[in-house]
Enzyme design. Sequence first.
Site, PDB file in Angstrom:
ATOM      1  N   GLY A 105       0.816  -1.222   0.000  1.00 45.80           N
ATOM      2  CA  GLY A 105       0.000   0.000   0.000  1.00 45.80           C
ATOM      3  C   GLY A 105       0.842   1.262   0.000  1.00 45.80           C
ATOM      4  N   GLY A 107       2.543   3.788   1.551  1.00 47.33           N
ATOM      5  CA  GLY A 107       3.039   4.016   2.907  1.00 47.33           C
ATOM      6  C   GLY A 107       3.516   5.439   3.127  1.00 47.33           C
ATOM      7  NE  ARG A 108       8.738   6.607   0.402  1.00 48.32           N
ATOM      8  CZ  ARG A 108      10.013   6.856   0.232  1.00 48.32           C
ATOM      9  NH1 ARG A 108      10.565   7.858   0.857  1.00 48.32           N
ATOM     10  NH2 ARG A 108      10.738   6.105  -0.545  1.00 48.32           N
ATOM     11  CG  ASP A 140       9.945   8.532   8.106  1.00 46.94           C
ATOM     12  OD1 ASP A 140       9.624   8.051   7.007  1.00 46.94           O
ATOM     13  OD2 ASP A 140      11.048   9.086   8.311  1.00 46.94           O
ATOM     14  NE  ARG A 205       1.584   2.057  -6.664  1.00 47.53           N
ATOM     15  CZ  ARG A 205       2.788   2.590  -6.566  1.00 47.53           C
ATOM     16  NH1 ARG A 205       3.855   1.830  -6.626  1.00 47.53           N
ATOM     17  NH2 ARG A 205       2.942   3.893  -6.391  1.00 47.53           N
ATOM     18  CG  ASP A 284       5.734  -3.142  -4.567  1.00 50.80           C
ATOM     19  OD1 ASP A 284       6.408  -4.140  -4.890  1.00 50.80           O
ATOM     20  OD2 ASP A 284       6.204  -2.207  -3.890  1.00 50.80           O
ATOM     21  CG  ASN A 285       8.151  -0.435  -6.980  1.00 54.46           C
ATOM     22  OD1 ASN A 285       7.279   0.141  -6.322  1.00 54.46           O
ATOM     23  ND2 ASN A 285       9.330  -0.738  -6.477  1.00 54.46           N
TER      24      ASN A 285
HETATM   25  P1  AMP Z   1       9.333   0.984  -2.501  1.00 55.97           P
HETATM   26  O1  AMP Z   1      10.389  -0.048  -2.405  1.00 55.97           O
HETATM   27  O2  AMP Z   1       9.820   2.406  -2.335  1.00 55.97           O
HETATM   28  O3  AMP Z   1       8.484   0.827  -3.711  1.00 55.97           O
HETATM   29  O4  AMP Z   1       8.376   0.791  -1.221  1.00 55.97           O
HETATM   30  C1  AMP Z   1       7.821  -0.425  -0.850  1.00 55.97           C
HETATM   31  C2  AMP Z   1       6.776  -0.200   0.206  1.00 55.97           C
HETATM   32  O5  AMP Z   1       7.341   0.460   1.361  1.00 55.97           O
HETATM   33  C3  AMP Z   1       5.595   0.663  -0.221  1.00 55.97           C
HETATM   34  O6  AMP Z   1       4.456   0.176   0.405  1.00 55.97           O
HETATM   35  C4  AMP Z   1       5.970   2.027   0.316  1.00 55.97           C
HETATM   36  O7  AMP Z   1       4.849   2.831   0.501  1.00 55.97           O
HETATM   37  C5  AMP Z   1       6.625   1.664   1.630  1.00 55.97           C
HETATM   38  N1  AMP Z   1       7.568   2.683   2.098  1.00 55.97           N
HETATM   39  C6  AMP Z   1       8.785   2.983   1.575  1.00 55.97           C
HETATM   40  N2  AMP Z   1       9.372   3.983   2.279  1.00 55.97           N
HETATM   41  C7  AMP Z   1       8.515   4.336   3.258  1.00 55.97           C
HETATM   42  C8  AMP Z   1       8.523   5.316   4.320  1.00 55.97           C
HETATM   43  N3  AMP Z   1       9.553   6.132   4.514  1.00 55.97           N
HETATM   44  N4  AMP Z   1       7.445   5.377   5.124  1.00 55.97           N
HETATM   45  C9  AMP Z   1       6.407   4.559   4.950  1.00 55.97           C
HETATM   46  N5  AMP Z   1       6.329   3.625   3.994  1.00 55.97           N
HETATM   47  C10 AMP Z   1       7.358   3.512   3.144  1.00 55.97           C
HETATM   48 MG    MG Z   2       6.991   1.370  -4.565  1.00 59.41          MG
END
Ligand code: AMP
Ligand code: MG
Length: 538
Positions: A105, A107-108, A140, A205, A284-285
Amino acid sequence: MSYLFINRYTRQLPGEKSGDAAVFDRRPRQVFQAAWSAAQPTPVSDPVMLAWNGPLADQLGVNAFAENAQMLADLFSGNTLLPEMQPYAACYGGHQFGHWAGQLGDGRVINLGEVRANDGAGWTWQLKGAGPTPYSRHADGRAVLRSSVREFLCSEAMHHLGVPTTRALSLVLTGDKVVRDMFYDGNPQAEPGAIVCRAAPGFIRFGHFELPASRGDISLLRQLVQFAIRSEWPDLAGDLDDCQSEAAETKVYLQWYQRVCDLTLQTLVHWMRVGFVHGVLNTDNMSASGLTIDYGPYGWIDDYNPGWTPNTTDAEQQRYCFGKQPAIVRWNLYQLANALYPLIGDAVALQQIVDKLPGAYEQQYQQMMAQKLGLLPGQLRSSPLLQLLENVLLAQETDMTLFFRGLGDFALPGDSRALHECVASAFYSGSVAPENIPLYQQLEAEYRALISSPDDDASMKQRRNQMNSVNPRYVLRNYLAQKAIDALTQGDASVFDALWQVLQSPYDEHPGSASRFGGLRPDWARTRAGCSMLSCSS
Ligand code: AMP
Ligand code: MG
């Protein structure tokens, strides 16, 4: 100021809960039977606009805001919301590094809503780094300046290179510090926080479909597929409306899956053309709209090396290195097919589409390489040229971008240089190694034989111009992004501004910027963090 917010995602898909209490409930949780949760950006202390994308704002009809700088910064940091916005975080899952990771989901990311742009299309705006959501787990919800600059510049670089991508509308410095352990080695540092506003016609996604499928929630899966179809494919939406039976619906779903495959392959071929390595091709990307999405530890090929990955987390496995991207993208499309299977129920039909992916990719890749070489698509079919090309590129450290750009100058009227002389600027050692000259001669002989009417001056110049329209002069080399970040961190926006300017027309020569942004990666950048090695910490 009135904006036509259409907010189809929140209006048409089920949300978790509504009401003020839910909006501020940021506790991490599993969210079932819902495609989103209401989420509110967490205010930041002192937002300052670092970059505003005027041309995109014009396209989206947002430029009226630009008259008031503080209002812009407040809006695009999440400090101010317009009444028509309906902020939310999307619920999706994903396979990370080959393993099912369950619910992930936004997350930020907090989506502000969807506007009707000037061209009639719906565009969703979202703030990356806007604070925690129910999907933040224990992180965060924030983003640091370095990763936000990288996201902003790369989205725009890709767009102007002609690669389908999400866009970047703004970059705001938040005034708050964000603590990151950049290399996960026990050295956390406080870094400046920033927020990028991303915009795209869709942020769905592959993981959006995988999550309900993994939970056996076919009803949500169906709603998501229908939503994806209706929001982006009017012709298929019409077919869906006309369906009288489940079998007819299944056919439309299959057609949609085929289109997702087509778009995804096209984007992949562009990555291979410009030397882009995504770095984290988890499902998810992967965008269901075929866009490049989520710029994290991505990188650009400097010296040609199919085994190269910028992502330090992946340094050993090299799962997401340049040369494996085609296989990984296929694997991801296969996961999407698996997720759709409970809805479609026709394994044979899905398998037929999946089975055609390698051949379809190969064909498009050849077409693309033919363009890079200034040839006609069929000319590579029975030629050893691609193998000879690979041989020279791997024989010594050779810059991919400069090599292909130099190749356009070969055999021009009145220029009798050998091929290796035309690409001399691409050699990291400064010149061709004597032992590689025979390889170059082989390539040269084969290439010369394929170039159409080599005696015709006009067609040679035309070939060069056509090659230069697909072989960029400028790409966002990792060290260039890092230089922009270093200067911005010191309060100097001049490098960022100049680089962004050049990246808006990357196929042009820009003689004044050639030495600054158009040369080989310098030696100091080989080992510098952010230039050759990047982590997921952002
Ligand atoms: P990513 O590898 O950046 O595509 O992130 C994978 C997952 O981690 C996704 O659900 C993002 O929303 C979550 N995520 C990455 N960085 C953060 C952060 N600083 N705070 C909260 N969720 C994060
Ligand atoms: Mg991502």
